[in-house]
Enzyme design. Structure first.
Site, PDB file in Angstrom:
ATOM      1  N   SER A   1       4.409  -5.503  -4.142  1.00 44.35           N
ATOM      2  CA  SER A   1       4.157  -4.082  -4.181  1.00 44.35           C
ATOM      3  C   SER A   1       4.926  -3.349  -3.081  1.00 44.35           C
ATOM      4  CB  SER A   1       2.650  -3.835  -4.099  1.00 44.35           C
ATOM      5  OG  SER A   1       2.325  -2.554  -4.532  1.00 44.35           O
ATOM      6  N   TYR A   2       4.232  -2.567  -2.228  1.00 45.70           N
ATOM      7  CA  TYR A   2       4.950  -1.870  -1.156  1.00 45.70           C
ATOM      8  C   TYR A   2       5.530  -2.848  -0.133  1.00 45.70           C
ATOM      9  CZ  TYR A   2       6.293   1.951   1.899  1.00 45.70           C
ATOM     10  OH  TYR A   2       7.043   2.849   2.649  1.00 45.70           O
TER      11      TYR A   2
ATOM     12  N   ASP B   1       2.631  -5.152 -15.848  1.00 47.06           N
ATOM     13  CA  ASP B   1       2.361  -4.190 -14.782  1.00 47.06           C
ATOM     14  C   ASP B   1       3.014  -2.857 -15.119  1.00 47.06           C
ATOM     15  OD1 ASP B   1       1.874  -2.930 -12.319  1.00 47.06           O
ATOM     16  OD2 ASP B   1       3.664  -3.810 -11.404  1.00 47.06           O
TER      17      ASP B   1
ATOM     18  N   GLY C   1       0.827  -1.208   0.000  1.00 44.14           N
ATOM     19  CA  GLY C   1       0.000   0.000   0.000  1.00 44.14           C
ATOM     20  C   GLY C   1       0.860   1.256   0.000  1.00 44.14           C
TER      21      GLY C   1
ATOM     22  N   HIS D   1       0.350  -6.672 -11.958  1.00 43.87           N
ATOM     23  CA  HIS D   1       0.930  -6.338 -10.659  1.00 43.87           C
ATOM     24  C   HIS D   1       0.697  -7.445  -9.639  1.00 43.87           C
ATOM     25  CE1 HIS D   1       2.525  -3.398  -7.843  1.00 43.87           C
ATOM     26  NE2 HIS D   1       1.509  -3.607  -7.018  1.00 43.87           N
TER      27      HIS D   1
END
Length: 473
Positions: A189-190, A389, A93, A441
């Site tokens: 991701s994060y 992505d 996030g 992603h």
């Protein structure tokens, strides 16, 4: 009112209050085994099938003073869990739920149907090869909460790593049968920040204590935020190379957004990103060749827009899986089955918390220094990337890996799944890189079968499969 009636009414009020207290505390036990059994999920609403594995959901307190508690959902392997490793999955996030994405959309055994009320089994769940632990982190994410409201305004990388470590130490107390089990940490991701930072915290904790308290064997991240400079450089190059932006915009982005963070972009950089928005049009940046979920889509769909997951089922691809989860996990009967503390957790369950995201306190521009430290710790380190992505694209990841200047052990080649090219791979000294062809992603959302092949190879310590030639005879 008579004295008797007054006393009787007071007794009745206290009795009801006591019943409420019992109801609110009946899921707590000081005995780890008893608490483990209290966390066991017996059956979920919309589950019209039986399973062979046990699963558990509940809370682990990571800070008693503030009342910070993290929500987990743990699935034992569907066959012989005692022989399988433990895999922890984290979404990023910052502010996005691992239950929402990793579990309900990607690698978990249960996925949500379009009606938002029914579950179906994922035939490519990672609990076919491991025991899988999903964690909503930090507080304010998913069902995780704090009794101190200001805690939601003070999350950051450092506290998240420390409290994720505290979670694991406390979780092993509740599940002592997994203490000492081989542990691998994965995410996307994060979580490109969370995963290596937690791995670093574990390695340092073990070293300081003088024993292998947490038996960490390695970590693997996908489409991972790694280094601001290379992430920008690779993103702009990717968008230009696939024809999403003009030559002029590509040149200007590289000039005015040079060495900047997506989170703290300059005014000039912001203006160029707006121009890029217009040129790109209304597509899903997380998966550029698949249709977006219709509705209020565009404003949440750029990697530089902080109000959305950042780097964020053998059925037809469904771009609206997130919406189905929003319906399901807000059902009171679902929350009851998962032992959610509705008194403490947010009134409305969200896949991603804007409050957490918009108040993030510390985020280093690069975690390459963490990699450099851990490359010498004997961990198995893999990085994977879905190649469609445009949030953290394959070009960004390749630039970051190149910056580590690692010697090549096995050169670039195709890997195969059922006779088809599944992607490409290269092995370096201390690190392996794998791309997944046609995945966005969230790799396991778009290519679940190939993602299962990936985790099988990773856990076994094997190279990605080569093409097996079939004899004509």
């Amino acid at each position: 009112m008579s004295t008797f009636n007054w006393v009787f009414n007071l007794f009745l009020i206290l009795f009801i209050a006591n019943l409420h207290s019992i109801k609110c505390t009946q899921s707590f036990s000081s005995d780890p085994y008893n608490q483990q059994q209290l966390d066991k999920v017996l059956k979920l609403p919309g589950q019209n099938f039986s399973v062979n594995f046990s699963h558990y959901a509940g809370y682990v307190t990571v800070n008693k003073e503030s009342g910070r508690a993290l929500f987990y959902w743990f699935f034992e392997a569907d066959e012989d869990p005692s022989s399988k490793p433990l895999v922890l999955w984290l979404n990023g996030g910052p502010g996005c739920s691992s239950i929402a994405f990793g579990l309900a959309e990607e690698i978990g055994p249960f996925h949500v149907e379009k009606d938002g009320k029914t579950l179906y089994l994922n035939p490519y769940s990672w609990n076919k090869v491991a025991n899988i632990l999903f964690l909503d982190s930090p507080v304010g994410v998913g069902f995780s909460y704090s009794n101190t409201s200001t805690d939601l305004l003070s999350n950051g990388d450092k506290r998240t790593a420390a409290e994720n470590l505290e979670f694991l130490l406390r979780w092993f107390e509740r599940f002592p049968q997994y203490r000492g089990r081989d542990l691998y940490i994965t995410g996307e991701s994060y979580a490109g920040h969370y995963v290596p930072q937690l791995s670093q915290a574990i390695v340092r904790h073990n070293r300081k204590s003088g024993e292998q308290i947490v038996n960490l064997k390695g970590f693997m991240v996908g489409n991972a935020l790694t280094d601001d400079f290379h992430d920008h450089l690779g993103l702009f190059q990717f968008m230009w190379s696939v024809g999403m932006i003009s030559d002029q915009t590509f040149k200007q982005l590289n000039i005015v957004c040079d060495f900047q963070s997506f989170i703290h972009a300059s005014e000039h950089c912001e203006r160029m990103l707006e121009i890029a928005d217009e040129e790109i049009g209304d597509i899903d940046m997380y998966s550029i060749f698949t249709p977006p979920c219709t509705g209020n889509f565009n404003k949440f769909n750029r990697p530089w827009r902080r109000t959305r997951k950042f780097g964020l089922l053998r059925k037809a691809y469904d771009p609206c899986t997130e919406q189905h989860s929003k319906v399901y996990f807000n059902l009171p009967e679902v929350q009851d089955a998962l032992h959610v503390r509705s008194k403490n957790s947010p009134l409305k369950w969200e896949t991603c918390s804007d409050t957490v995201n918009e108040n993030w306190k510390d985020s280093p521009r690069s975690v390459l220094n963490v990699y450099r430290e851990l490359l010498h710790s004997g961990l198995r380190i893999w990085i994977f990337s879905g190649d469609t992505d445009a949030v953290i694209p394959v070009t960004s990841t390749r630039y970051s890996i190149d910056a580590l200047k690692l010697p090549t052990v096995s050169p670039w080649r195709a890997w195969y799944d059922d006779g088809q090219v599944g992607g490409w791979t290269q092995e370096y000294e201390g690190l392996s890189f794998v791309t997944v062809r046609g995945a966005g992603h969230e790799v396991a959302l778009h290519k679940p079968k190939q993602a299962l092949t990936l985790i099988k190879s990773y856990l076994a310590g094997d190279s990605m499969p080569t093409l097996q030639l079939v004899s004509d005879s």
